[in-house]
Design an enzyme around this catalytic site. Structure first.
Site, PDB file in Angstrom:
ATOM      1  N   SER A 127       0.853  -1.195   0.000  1.00 57.89           N
ATOM      2  CA  SER A 127       0.000   0.000   0.000  1.00 57.89           C
ATOM      3  C   SER A 127       0.884   1.239   0.000  1.00 57.89           C
ATOM      4  O   SER A 127       1.480   1.591   1.015  1.00 57.89           O
ATOM      5  CB  SER A 127      -0.913   0.005   1.234  1.00 57.89           C
ATOM      6  OG  SER A 127      -1.729   1.154   1.249  1.00 57.89           O
ATOM      7  N   CYS A 165       0.822   8.022  -6.859  1.00 59.49           N
ATOM      8  CA  CYS A 165       0.558   9.356  -7.403  1.00 59.49           C
ATOM      9  C   CYS A 165       1.431  10.426  -6.751  1.00 59.49           C
ATOM     10  O   CYS A 165       1.591  11.522  -7.291  1.00 59.49           O
ATOM     11  CB  CYS A 165      -0.915   9.721  -7.218  1.00 59.49           C
ATOM     12  SG  CYS A 165      -2.061   8.654  -8.127  1.00 59.49           S
ATOM     13  N   THR A 212     -14.280 -12.106 -14.582  1.00 61.03           N
ATOM     14  CA  THR A 212     -13.643 -12.326 -15.870  1.00 61.03           C
ATOM     15  C   THR A 212     -14.379 -13.425 -16.624  1.00 61.03           C
ATOM     16  O   THR A 212     -15.439 -13.892 -16.198  1.00 61.03           O
ATOM     17  CB  THR A 212     -12.171 -12.724 -15.678  1.00 61.03           C
ATOM     18  OG1 THR A 212     -12.113 -14.033 -15.097  1.00 61.03           O
ATOM     19  CG2 THR A 212     -11.446 -11.740 -14.777  1.00 61.03           C
ATOM     20  N   PRO A 225     -15.026 -18.463 -14.284  1.00 63.04           N
ATOM     21  CA  PRO A 225     -15.713 -18.396 -12.989  1.00 63.04           C
ATOM     22  C   PRO A 225     -14.723 -18.346 -11.830  1.00 63.04           C
ATOM     23  O   PRO A 225     -13.654 -18.947 -11.879  1.00 63.04           O
ATOM     24  CB  PRO A 225     -16.535 -19.696 -12.960  1.00 63.04           C
ATOM     25  CG  PRO A 225     -16.721 -20.060 -14.396  1.00 63.04           C
ATOM     26  CD  PRO A 225     -15.476 -19.614 -15.098  1.00 63.04           C
ATOM     27  N   ALA A 231     -11.455  -9.250 -11.540  1.00 64.76           N
ATOM     28  CA  ALA A 231     -10.363  -8.302 -11.773  1.00 64.76           C
ATOM     29  C   ALA A 231     -10.848  -6.875 -11.574  1.00 64.76           C
ATOM     30  O   ALA A 231     -12.003  -6.547 -11.887  1.00 64.76           O
ATOM     31  CB  ALA A 231      -9.787  -8.466 -13.183  1.00 64.76           C
ATOM     32  N   TYR A 247     -21.707  30.787  -2.374  1.00 69.99           N
ATOM     33  CA  TYR A 247     -21.195  32.099  -2.794  1.00 69.99           C
ATOM     34  C   TYR A 247     -20.970  33.003  -1.603  1.00 69.99           C
ATOM     35  O   TYR A 247     -21.829  33.197  -0.748  1.00 69.99           O
ATOM     36  CB  TYR A 247     -22.158  32.798  -3.757  1.00 69.99           C
ATOM     37  CG  TYR A 247     -21.833  34.278  -3.890  1.00 69.99           C
ATOM     38  CD1 TYR A 247     -20.587  34.681  -4.366  1.00 69.99           C
ATOM     39  CD2 TYR A 247     -22.736  35.256  -3.473  1.00 69.99           C
ATOM     40  CE1 TYR A 247     -20.262  36.023  -4.447  1.00 69.99           C
ATOM     41  CE2 TYR A 247     -22.418  36.601  -3.554  1.00 69.99           C
ATOM     42  CZ  TYR A 247     -21.171  36.986  -4.039  1.00 69.99           C
ATOM     43  OH  TYR A 247     -20.836  38.308  -4.108  1.00 69.99           O
ATOM     44  N   LYS A 294     -22.848  34.392  -9.988  1.00 68.31           N
ATOM     45  CA  LYS A 294     -23.016  33.609 -11.203  1.00 68.31           C
ATOM     46  C   LYS A 294     -21.689  32.899 -11.452  1.00 68.31           C
ATOM     47  O   LYS A 294     -20.805  33.427 -12.115  1.00 68.31           O
ATOM     48  CB  LYS A 294     -23.415  34.493 -12.389  1.00 68.31           C
ATOM     49  CG  LYS A 294     -24.817  35.066 -12.294  1.00 68.31           C
ATOM     50  CD  LYS A 294     -25.280  35.693 -13.599  1.00 68.31           C
ATOM     51  CE  LYS A 294     -24.490  36.942 -13.931  1.00 68.31           C
ATOM     52  NZ  LYS A 294     -25.057  37.637 -15.130  1.00 68.31           N
TER      53      LYS A 294
END
Length: 605
Positions: A101, A105, A330, A333, A337, A481, A489
Site C-alpha cells: 500500500s 501518485c 472475468t 468463474p 479483476a 457564494y 453567477k
C-alpha cells in the site's frame, strides 16, 4: 458455550484455547486437520473453529479463502472492505513488490522535496494491515501461474516456489510502463517511475551522480509532474512528446495553456517529435534537433499488466486489458479483476476504455468486495475525471474530448471567469470548456485550467454528468457564494446560460478552428474591444474594429450582404455585439471563447 477447535498448528491451538477458556468457554481441541474430527461428534458443540486451510467438509459451512494478486488501490481497497463485510474469511494478498500500500501518485513530489519524507508515501504499513484487518499479506512474492481448473495459484518467494488454493481469486495487477524501443537506450542512465523501488533508484542516482539535466520522454500527466519537480530541484529539463502537443487528453486550445506554463517556468518542449537515436549523452530527435542530457525518465504511457491473466485463459480486449462483466468477473468463474488492468465501459460513450486512475480503482475494489460480500452493486463504468498541477496552474478534465467525439454530433462552449469575484483580493482566472449534445443537452465532457478553483468546477460538472443533469441545467445549480469563495453567477452557471442561449438560437457561435473557413466565405470579423485592448493583445488579420460602446451608431458602416462574426478577448463583448447587430438585421455570429481561445488554438496548429 461448548467449542471445538480444529487446528494443525499446536501453538495457534493452545493460544486460542487459553484465551477462550479465560472467557468462560468449554473447549475441546483436535489436531491433525480433518482426521482429528474422527473421535468427536460435531453435533455436541455450539461452535467449530476450523483451520483456514481446511477443505470443504460435508454438512459444514467453512470460511472462504480469497486470494488477491496485487495490492495498492484496487487490491487493498477490495481486501479491507471485504474484511469489514466478512470477518471469518481468509484473505491472502500477494504483492510482488516490497510495499502493498503506497501512494504512487505522490512519487514525483518526493523528488523535489515537496513531500519531505519517504515514509509518507507508505499509505498504510503492512504491519498495520495485518493487525487491523487480519490480512495474510505476502509481499515480495510473485504469482507466476494460475490454474483455474484446480483453483490454484503458483508463486515464488525468495527463489522458492509454492502453491495456494483459492475459493475466489481477485486480480489487481495494475498497469506497466511502456518502454520505447530506442537505438542506444542502454548507453544512458534511464528510469521509469511506477513504484517506490523505481523512485529509490532515481533518488540514489540524483544523490550520487549530481546530474544537471534530464530529458523526459512523454508529455502526459506523470511525465509533466516529473518535469515540474525536477525543474524545482534545479535541473535543466526537456520534454520530448510524439503527439502535436503535451497533455493530449485535453483539446489543443486548452493544452496550449500547459505549453505556456511549462515554457514560462523554463521547461524546454519538443512536441510532434521523438528520439530516434542515443549515443551516450547525445539525443537525436526525428526533426533534426540534438540534445545533450545526463539521464532520461521514460513516461510514454502505460499498458495493462494482463500477462498472468491471459496465460490462465482469461479473455482480454482493448490493448490487452482484462475483460470483466458488471460484477467484475472475468471470462473464468471465480476469477475477478479490478483496477488499471481492466477494460471499462466509458459511461458517456458506452465504448470500451482504459482508465488507469486511482479513484476508479479504489471504487472498483470496494464494489467487488460488496458483490462477493452479498451487497447488490454493479460496475457502472467510468468517465475519466482527472487533474494535474503544473507549477502555479491546474488542469482538469472529465468525460470525452473532441478527438474522441469526432464523427458525432456535439457542440462546444468556452467560458472565461474567476475562482471568486474579481473585486475581492486574490482572484485568479479560470478557463472552462464544455462539450455537449446540441439537441439533448447531454454533457459529454469538460476541461478547465486555472490557478485555483479548477478542481471544484470540474468536480461539479463530473457530478452533473453522473447525475444526468443537462448542460442548460448547470444554470440551476446552487453553488456556495461569498466574495472570498465564488461568484453569484459561477463560471459553471455561466456555462449553463451560454448553452441555453446556443440551444435556443439566441447566439450562434463559431469555433476557433473555423476562422479561416469563414474568411474564405467572405465573412467580416468585427473586433468589439477598445483600442487599447486591441493594441495590447493583437487582432485577427483583416478584421474591422468598432468598439462595442459605439456600435449602435457605427453599425451602418457594416455591409448587410456578408456574414459578420463578432469577437472580443473572451466572449462577453462579442456576444453583446452579436445581439445588437441581429436587432438591426445582420447575419451575425460570434467567436466562441474570443480572441484568447483563437490564439491558443492557432498556436497549437
Amino acid at each position: 458455550m461448548r467449542l471445538l477447535i480444529v487446528e494443525d498448528e499446536i501453538g495457534i491451538q493452545n493460544f486460542l484455547k487459553q484465551g477462550l477458556e479465560e472467557e468462560g468457554f468449554i473447549i475441546d481441541t483436535a489436531s491433525n486437520g480433518i482426521e482429528g474430527l474422527d473421535k468427536f461428534s460435531t453435533g455436541n458443540y455450539d461452535l467449530l473453529l476450523l483451520d483456514w486451510m481446511m477443505p470443504q467438509l460435508t454438512g459444514l459451512e467453512l470460511c472462504k479463502k480469497i486470494i488477491v494478486i496485487g495490492g495498492v488501490a484496487g487490491g487493498m481497497s477490495f481486501a479491507t472492505r471485504y474484511r469489514r463485510l466478512r470477518m471469518d474469511d481468509h484473505i491472502i494478498v500477494f504483492e510482488k513488490g516490497p510495499y502493498v500500500s503506497f501512494a504512487n501518485c505522490g512519487l514525483p513530489y518526493f523528488m523535489s522535496g515537496e513531500i519531505p519524507s519517504r515514509s509518507r508515501l507508505l499509505v498504510v504499513k503492512e504491519s498495520d494491515l495485518v493487525a487491523r484487518f487480519r490480512l495474510d499479506i505476502r509481499s515480495n512474492t510473485e504469482v507466476i501461474a494460475i490454474d483455474p481448473d484446480q483453483k490454484e495459484i503458483t508463486f515464488i518467494k525468495d527463489g522458492v516456489e509454492g502453491k495456494e488454493t483459492y475459493d475466489e481469486l481477485v486480480l489487481s495487477p495494475g498497469a506497466k510502463a511502456i518502454v520505447p524501443t530506442i537505438p542506444g537506450l542502454a548507453t544512458i542512465p534511464h528510469f521509469e517511475l511506477r513504484n517506490i523501488p523505481h523512485l529509490d533508484k532515481v533518488m540514489t542516482y540524483l544523490k550520487e551522480q549530481q546530474p544537471q539535466s534530464v530529458v523526459i520522454v512523454g508529455g502526459g500527466y506523470i511525465g509533466l509532474e516529473v518535469a515540474e519537480n525536477l525543474k524545482k530541484k534545479g535541473l535543466h529539463v526537456s520534454v520530448v512528446e510524439k503527439a502535436p502537443y503535451v497533455m493530449s487528453v485535453l483539446d489543443p486550445e486548452m493544452a496550449a495553456f500547459a505549453t505556456e506554463t511549462l515554457q514560462k517556468n523554463g521547461v524546454q518542449l519538443f512536441t510532434n517529435d521523438e528520439i530516434t537515436r542515443i549515443e551516450g549523452k547525445t539525443i537525436q530527435l526525428a526533426l533534426g534537433k540534438t540534445l545533450t542530457t545526463d539521464f532520461l525518465i521514460l513516461s510514454v504511457g502505460v499498458t495493462p499488466e494482463s500477462t498472468l491473466a491471459a496465460q490462465a485463459g482469461v479473455k482480454t480486449g482493448l490493448r490487452g486489458g482484462i475483460l470483466v462483466d458488471d460484477h467484475y468477473q472475468t471470462s473464468i468463474p471465480h476469477i475477478y479483476a479490478v483496477g488499471d488492468a481492466i477494460v471499462v465501459k466509458h459511461q458517456i460513450s458506452g465504448m470500451d476504455s482504459l482508465v488507469p486512475l486511482a479513484s476508479p480503482a479504489n471504487r472498483q475494489g470496494r464494489q467487488l468486495a460488496d458483490h462477493l460480500g452479498g451487497i447488490k452493486t454493479f460496475n457502472q463504468g467510468s468517465i475519466g475525471t482527472a487533474i494535474v498541477r503544473l507549477f502555479d496552474q491546474s488542469f482538469a478534465v472529465t468525460g470525452l474530448n473532441e478527438r474522441q467525439l469526432k464523427g458525432t454530433d456535439y457542440a462546444v462552449l468556452h467560458v472565461h471567469g474567476y475562482d471568486h469575484v474579481s473585486y475581492f483580493p486574490g482572484a485568479t482566472t479560470i478557463d472552462l470548456k464544455v462539450l455537449y449534445h446540441p439537441q439533448t443537452g447531454k454533457i459529454l465532457g469538460a476541461q478547465a485550467v486555472g490557478e485555483k478553483g479548477v478542481d471544484k468546477r470540474i468536480d461539479v460538472i463530473a457530478t452533473a454528468i453522473k447525475g444526468g443533469i443537462t448542460v442548460d441545467g448547470l444554470q440551476e445549480l446552487e453553488l456556495t457564494y461569498a466574495p472570498p469563495f465564488g461568484s453569484a453567477k459561477d463560471i459553471v452557471n455561466m456555462a449553463g446560460y451560454i448553452a441555453q442561449n446556443t440551444m435556443a438560437g439566441i447566439t450562434r457561435p463559431i469555433a476557433w478552428h473555423e476562422v479561416d473557413a469563414w474568411k474564405a466565405k467572405g465573412a467580416i470579423f468585427l473586433d468589439t474591444r477598445t483600442f487599447m485592448e486591441r493594441m495590447a493583445y493583437g487582432n485577427i488579420e483583416g478584421d474591422v474594429h468598432i468598439e462595442l460602446d459605439t456600435l449602435f451608431e457605427q453599425h451602418i458602416s457594416l455591409p448587410k450582404e456578408k456574414p459578420i462574426i463578432t469577437y472580443c478577448d473572451y466572449g462577453s463583448k462579442g456576444y453583446n455585439a452579436e445581439q445588437i447587430l441581429r436587432h438591426f438585421g445582420y447575419d451575425v455570429y460570434q467567436l466562441d471563447g474570443g480572441y484568447n481561445i483563437y490564439t491558443k488554438g492557432k498556436g497549437t496548429n
